[in-house]
Design a protein around this motif. Structure first.
Motif, PDB file in Angstrom:
ATOM      1  N   VAL A 112       0.838  -1.200   0.000  1.00 45.13           N
ATOM      2  CA  VAL A 112       0.000   0.000   0.000  1.00 45.13           C
ATOM      3  C   VAL A 112       0.879   1.259   0.000  1.00 45.13           C
ATOM      4  O   VAL A 112       0.594   2.232  -0.713  1.00 45.13           O
ATOM      5  CB  VAL A 112      -0.938   0.006   1.216  1.00 45.13           C
ATOM      6  N   GLN A 113       1.941   1.240   0.783  1.00 44.66           N
ATOM      7  CA  GLN A 113       2.839   2.401   0.830  1.00 44.66           C
ATOM      8  C   GLN A 113       3.502   2.653  -0.523  1.00 44.66           C
ATOM      9  O   GLN A 113       3.643   3.797  -0.964  1.00 44.66           O
ATOM     10  CB  GLN A 113       3.892   2.188   1.925  1.00 44.66           C
ATOM     11  N   LEU A 114       3.903   1.576  -1.189  1.00 40.09           N
ATOM     12  CA  LEU A 114       4.503   1.722  -2.514  1.00 40.09           C
ATOM     13  C   LEU A 114       3.479   2.270  -3.503  1.00 40.09           C
ATOM     14  O   LEU A 114       3.801   3.125  -4.332  1.00 40.09           O
ATOM     15  CB  LEU A 114       5.033   0.372  -3.000  1.00 40.09           C
ATOM     16  N   HIS A 115       2.254   1.780  -3.404  1.00 42.36           N
ATOM     17  CA  HIS A 115       1.193   2.244  -4.301  1.00 42.36           C
ATOM     18  C   HIS A 115       0.911   3.732  -4.068  1.00 42.36           C
ATOM     19  O   HIS A 115       0.704   4.500  -5.022  1.00 42.36           O
ATOM     20  CB  HIS A 115      -0.066   1.424  -4.076  1.00 42.36           C
ATOM     21  N   LEU A 116       0.906   4.150  -2.813  1.00 42.11           N
ATOM     22  CA  LEU A 116       0.706   5.563  -2.506  1.00 42.11           C
ATOM     23  C   LEU A 116       1.839   6.414  -3.084  1.00 42.11           C
ATOM     24  O   LEU A 116       1.598   7.519  -3.601  1.00 42.11           O
ATOM     25  CB  LEU A 116       0.624   5.764  -0.985  1.00 42.11           C
ATOM     26  N   PHE A 117       3.054   5.919  -2.982  1.00 43.98           N
ATOM     27  CA  PHE A 117       4.202   6.631  -3.554  1.00 43.98           C
ATOM     28  C   PHE A 117       4.040   6.766  -5.063  1.00 43.98           C
ATOM     29  O   PHE A 117       4.270   7.841  -5.632  1.00 43.98           O
ATOM     30  CB  PHE A 117       5.497   5.877  -3.224  1.00 43.98           C
ATOM     31  N   LEU A 118       3.630   5.678  -5.724  1.00 41.78           N
ATOM     32  CA  LEU A 118       3.424   5.696  -7.168  1.00 41.78           C
ATOM     33  C   LEU A 118       2.385   6.743  -7.563  1.00 41.78           C
ATOM     34  O   LEU A 118       2.610   7.544  -8.488  1.00 41.78           O
ATOM     35  CB  LEU A 118       2.981   4.301  -7.620  1.00 41.78           C
ATOM     36  N   LEU A 119       1.252   6.767  -6.856  1.00 46.56           N
ATOM     37  CA  LEU A 119       0.190   7.710  -7.194  1.00 46.56           C
ATOM     38  C   LEU A 119       0.597   9.148  -6.890  1.00 46.56           C
ATOM     39  O   LEU A 119       0.326  10.057  -7.689  1.00 46.56           O
ATOM     40  CB  LEU A 119      -1.087   7.354  -6.425  1.00 46.56           C
ATOM     41  N   LEU A 120       1.261   9.345  -5.757  1.00 44.27           N
ATOM     42  CA  LEU A 120       1.704  10.685  -5.392  1.00 44.27           C
ATOM     43  C   LEU A 120       2.680  11.244  -6.427  1.00 44.27           C
ATOM     44  O   LEU A 120       2.547  12.397  -6.878  1.00 44.27           O
ATOM     45  CB  LEU A 120       2.359  10.668  -4.009  1.00 44.27           C
ATOM     46  N   MET A 121       3.636  10.426  -6.840  1.00 43.50           N
ATOM     47  CA  MET A 121       4.617  10.881  -7.815  1.00 43.50           C
ATOM     48  C   MET A 121       3.985  11.099  -9.187  1.00 43.50           C
ATOM     49  O   MET A 121       4.447  11.932  -9.965  1.00 43.50           O
ATOM     50  CB  MET A 121       5.778   9.886  -7.918  1.00 43.50           C
ATOM     51  N   SER A 122       2.911  10.370  -9.491  1.00 43.02           N
ATOM     52  CA  SER A 122       2.197  10.604 -10.745  1.00 43.02           C
ATOM     53  C   SER A 122       1.577  11.991 -10.752  1.00 43.02           C
ATOM     54  O   SER A 122       1.629  12.707 -11.769  1.00 43.02           O
ATOM     55  CB  SER A 122       1.093   9.549 -10.936  1.00 43.02           C
ATOM     56  N   PHE A 123       0.996  12.398  -9.612  1.00 47.30           N
ATOM     57  CA  PHE A 123       0.417  13.740  -9.504  1.00 47.30           C
ATOM     58  C   PHE A 123       1.501  14.814  -9.525  1.00 47.30           C
ATOM     59  O   PHE A 123       1.335  15.866 -10.164  1.00 47.30           O
ATOM     60  CB  PHE A 123      -0.407  13.856  -8.216  1.00 47.30           C
ATOM     61  N   VAL A 124       2.603  14.561  -8.828  1.00 41.62           N
ATOM     62  CA  VAL A 124       3.709  15.534  -8.808  1.00 41.62           C
ATOM     63  C   VAL A 124       4.285  15.722 -10.211  1.00 41.62           C
ATOM     64  O   VAL A 124       4.528  16.843 -10.661  1.00 41.62           O
ATOM     65  CB  VAL A 124       4.817  15.076  -7.833  1.00 41.62           C
ATOM     66  N   ALA A 125       4.504  14.613 -10.912  1.00 45.66           N
ATOM     67  CA  ALA A 125       5.044  14.676 -12.271  1.00 45.66           C
ATOM     68  C   ALA A 125       4.088  15.416 -13.202  1.00 45.66           C
ATOM     69  O   ALA A 125       4.508  16.230 -14.034  1.00 45.66           O
ATOM     70  CB  ALA A 125       5.312  13.271 -12.806  1.00 45.66           C
ATOM     71  N   PHE A 126       2.785  15.135 -13.060  1.00 51.08           N
ATOM     72  CA  PHE A 126       1.795  15.828 -13.891  1.00 51.08           C
ATOM     73  C   PHE A 126       1.816  17.338 -13.625  1.00 51.08           C
ATOM     74  O   PHE A 126       1.789  18.145 -14.555  1.00 51.08           O
ATOM     75  CB  PHE A 126       0.396  15.277 -13.624  1.00 51.08           C
ATOM     76  N   GLY A 127       1.858  17.709 -12.341  1.00 52.84           N
ATOM     77  CA  GLY A 127       1.920  19.135 -11.994  1.00 52.84           C
ATOM     78  C   GLY A 127       3.167  19.802 -12.555  1.00 52.84           C
ATOM     79  O   GLY A 127       3.099  20.922 -13.089  1.00 52.84           O
ATOM     80  N   LEU A 128       4.298  19.111 -12.453  1.00 57.53           N
ATOM     81  CA  LEU A 128       5.542  19.649 -12.997  1.00 57.53           C
ATOM     82  C   LEU A 128       5.464  19.757 -14.520  1.00 57.53           C
ATOM     83  O   LEU A 128       5.914  20.750 -15.115  1.00 57.53           O
ATOM     84  CB  LEU A 128       6.708  18.755 -12.588  1.00 57.53           C
TER      85      LEU A 128
END
Length: 311
Positions: free
Chosen positions: A276-292
């Protein structure tokens, strides 16, 4: 919306709700989220940079594949991060549709051509994921087997163009005009020479950076060995190709991670927690990358417009 599509969507939502409930019952969301406090700021920054580098390399692969001008890279980066976010959020790989649509909007490339390039990316992604994960896992147990797998992978990549020719020949056996067009589209795909080699190299760079980021998260948050972590991460990532999974990949990602870890007789709750923690990291970084990606595209588009006006 068709009944079958509606049922799949409802099933995806049900999987998400069940996953949230199971995690709360088995672990507790508060306990799970506070465990990230064990990361230092430097470690988190390094993992974030690795993850963002993977996104940047995906955009560079688009540049190489379609032979687009480097000056338009900001748009490619935004396109890539947009596509990646939708792929991670939408169920049943429906986010893949975004790629040909966005390519046509930003670069005027036809849907059939962009879809064939996307198919090429996905095949190379599969080869890269399996070979990199396989070599990393085997190296700890049998270095010779790892070298053997690497050589088999190289041979398979060298035969890639011949495989494409077989597919084109098979499509040519049909009288359908659409299949004939598809054969012509496949014929111009870069599957040999320096062009193909550059795409392959960038693809491997994409997966090396992504796997290093994922392994960094897993090894920091668990007692898994490198072999166990590599196996679980690889199987969890492969779960995205399943025909049905929850919203944002919930449920199946965690189940695949746990299933791989159970081969090593590891406690299910411990595996679920890190999954679950890895999945949260994946989703969080997807949003960060999109924002960037959005920010970079906006800034460079504005600067490009101002430069054009000045000239």
């Amino acid at each position: 919306m068709r009944r079958a599509q509606l049922l799949k969507l409802l099933l995806s939502v049900v999987i998400l709700v069940v996953t949230l409930a199971v995690v709360e019952y088995k672990i507790g969301w508060y306990s799970l989220l506070t465990s990230w406090q064990g990361f230092s700021a430097e470690t988190l920054a390094m993992l974030a940079i690795l993850s963002l580098s993977s996104n940047a390399l995906r955009a560079w692969r688009i540049k190489i594949s379609f032979e687009l001008p480097a000056s338009r890279y900001p748009r490619m980066f935004y396109l890539s991060t947009n596509h990646n976010l939708l792929n991670n959020l939408l169920p049943m790989r429906t986010g893949e549709v975004a790629f040909p649509v966005l390519i046509k909007r930003y670069f005027g490339i036809g849907l059939m051509s962009s879809s064939s390039h996307l198919l090429l990316y996905r095949l190379l992604d599969l080869v890269a994921l399996l070979s990199v994960a396989g070599v990393l896992a085997l190296w700890q147990v049998n270095p010779m087997a790892a070298v053997g797998l690497a050589l088999i992978t190289v041979a398979a990549l060298l035969l890639f163009d011949r495989g494409k020719r077989v597919v084109i020949w098979l499509l040519g056996r049909f009288s359908s005009q659409k299949l004939q067009q598809l054969a012509q589209t496949f014929a111009v795909l870069p599957t040999r020479g320096g062009h193909f080699s550059a795409i392959v190299i960038v693809t491997y760079a994409v997966w090396l950076t992504k796997l290093l980021a994922f392994l960094g998260v897993v090894l920091q948050l668990s007692q898994l060995t490198l072999v166990q972590a590599v196996s679980s991460v690889a199987v969890a990532d492969l779960s995205s190709i399943l025909p049905i999974h929850g919203v944002a990949g919930s449920g199946t990602f965690e189940a695949a991670f746990v299933l791989a870890g159970k081969f090593y007789a590891i406690d299910t709750t411990a595996l679920l927690k890190v999954a679950v923690q890895l999945h949260l990291f994946l989703l969080l970084m997807s949003f960060v990358a999109f924002g960037l990606g959005w920010l970079v595209a906006k800034v460079f588009y504005r600067e490009g417009g101002l430069t054009a006006e000045a000239e």
